[in-house]
Design an enzyme around this catalytic site. Structure first.
Site, short mmCIF file in Angstrom:
data_model
loop_
_atom_site.label_atom_id
_atom_site.label_comp_id
_atom_site.label_asym_id
_atom_site.label_seq_id
_atom_site.Cartn_x
_atom_site.Cartn_y
_atom_site.Cartn_z
N ASN A 10 -0.37 14.60 23.29
CA ASN A 10 0.61 15.45 22.61
C ASN A 10 0.64 15.29 21.09
O ASN A 10 1.36 16.02 20.42
CB ASN A 10 2.02 15.26 23.19
CG ASN A 10 2.07 15.66 24.65
OD1 ASN A 10 1.66 16.77 24.98
ND2 ASN A 10 2.52 14.78 25.52
N ARG A 17 5.63 20.45 18.35
CA ARG A 17 6.53 19.68 19.22
C ARG A 17 7.70 19.09 18.41
O ARG A 17 7.51 18.62 17.30
CB ARG A 17 5.77 18.56 19.95
CG ARG A 17 5.34 17.43 19.03
CD ARG A 17 4.51 16.35 19.71
NE ARG A 17 5.22 15.61 20.72
CZ ARG A 17 4.93 14.35 21.05
NH1 ARG A 17 3.97 13.68 20.43
NH2 ARG A 17 5.61 13.76 22.00
N ASN A 73 -1.96 5.25 17.88
CA ASN A 73 -0.68 5.78 18.33
C ASN A 73 -0.94 6.29 19.76
O ASN A 73 -1.46 7.39 19.94
CB ASN A 73 -0.20 6.92 17.43
CG ASN A 73 1.15 7.47 17.89
OD1 ASN A 73 1.62 7.14 18.98
ND2 ASN A 73 1.76 8.29 17.06
N ASP A 86 -5.61 -3.26 28.44
CA ASP A 86 -6.76 -4.06 28.89
C ASP A 86 -8.03 -3.72 28.11
O ASP A 86 -8.83 -4.62 27.81
CB ASP A 86 -7.01 -3.83 30.39
CG ASP A 86 -6.00 -4.57 31.26
OD1 ASP A 86 -5.25 -5.42 30.73
OD2 ASP A 86 -5.97 -4.32 32.48
N HIS A 99 3.76 4.37 15.42
CA HIS A 99 4.55 5.47 15.98
C HIS A 99 5.17 6.24 14.83
O HIS A 99 5.74 5.63 13.92
CB HIS A 99 5.64 4.96 16.92
CG HIS A 99 5.06 4.25 18.09
ND1 HIS A 99 4.46 4.92 19.13
CD2 HIS A 99 4.91 2.93 18.34
CE1 HIS A 99 3.99 4.03 19.99
NE2 HIS A 99 4.24 2.82 19.53
N SER A 101 7.74 8.29 15.05
CA SER A 101 9.21 8.22 15.17
C SER A 101 9.67 6.76 15.28
O SER A 101 8.86 5.85 15.51
CB SER A 101 9.66 8.99 16.41
OG SER A 101 9.24 8.33 17.59
C1 DQA Z 1 5.27 8.46 19.68
C2 DQA Z 1 6.48 7.95 20.45
C3 DQA Z 1 6.25 8.04 21.93
O1 DQA Z 1 7.39 7.55 22.62
C4 DQA Z 1 6.04 9.49 22.34
O2 DQA Z 1 5.77 9.57 23.71
C5 DQA Z 1 4.97 10.14 21.53
C6 DQA Z 1 4.89 9.87 20.11
C7 DQA Z 1 5.50 8.48 18.14
O3 DQA Z 1 4.53 8.64 17.42
O4 DQA Z 1 6.64 8.37 17.69
O5 DQA Z 1 4.21 10.96 22.04
O6 DQA Z 1 4.18 7.59 19.92
#
Ligand code: DQA
Length: 145
Positions: A10, A17, A73, A86, A99, A101
């Site tokens: 994603n 998104r 990420n 692993d 991340h 966020s």
């Molecule tokens: C994320 C945080 C994850 O919890 C989420 O599922 C993502 C993006 C972030 O970059 O903040 O897809 O990895």
């Protein structure tokens, strides 16, 4: 120095998104930003994105002895994937978890990170800048080795 930057599921949907959480810039903008910054630092980067856990595992395996660091990420696989953990342990390449966020301030199910059990550093809530910080962490780590 060669760094592999991996984005999980994603993250190719950035700019579409949940803009209130991930911002309005798209994946292409992220990659241009990473490549430009890496070039300025004299670091070679390969950027890889996949929505498939097994493909990410294979990409990590391919990095064995080829890269000095991994910035990853893992998206939602952060919270579920023992297989990615692993793979990182297997190739044993210095790894930074990033991340976009502030995952630590979000839902309970985001509070566990498997990759975080191997990564020597985790950067959260800094948007795209977190990836550059991740690259800097790898550079610093390699200098001290
Ligand atoms: C994320 C945080 C994850 O919890 C989420 O599922 C993502 C993006 C972030 O970059 O903040 O897809 O990895």
């Amino acid at each position: 120095m060669k760094i592999l930057v991996i984005n999980g599921p994603n993250l190719n949907m950035l700019g579409i998104r949940e803009k209130n959480i991930y911002g309005d810039k798209d994946y292409k903008a992220l990659i241009s930003f990473i490549k430009k910054s890496a070039k300025e630092k004299g670091v070679k980067v390969k950027c890889y994105q996949s929505n498939y856990e097994g493909a990410i595992v294979t990409e990590i395996q391919r990095a064995y002895k080829k890269f000095d660091g991994v910035v990853i990420n893992p998206g939602a696989y952060t919270h579920t994937s023992v297989a990615i953990l692993d793979a990182l342990k297997a190739v044993n390449i210095p790894t930074v978890e990033v991340h976009i966020s502030a995952v630590n301030e979000r839902e309970d199910f985001r509070q566990i990170s498997y990759v975080g059990k191997f990564a020597f550093k985790t950067i959260t809530g800094k948007g795209f800048d977190g990836y550059i910080e991740g690259i800097d962490e790898i550079i610093g780590r390699c200098k001290n080795d």
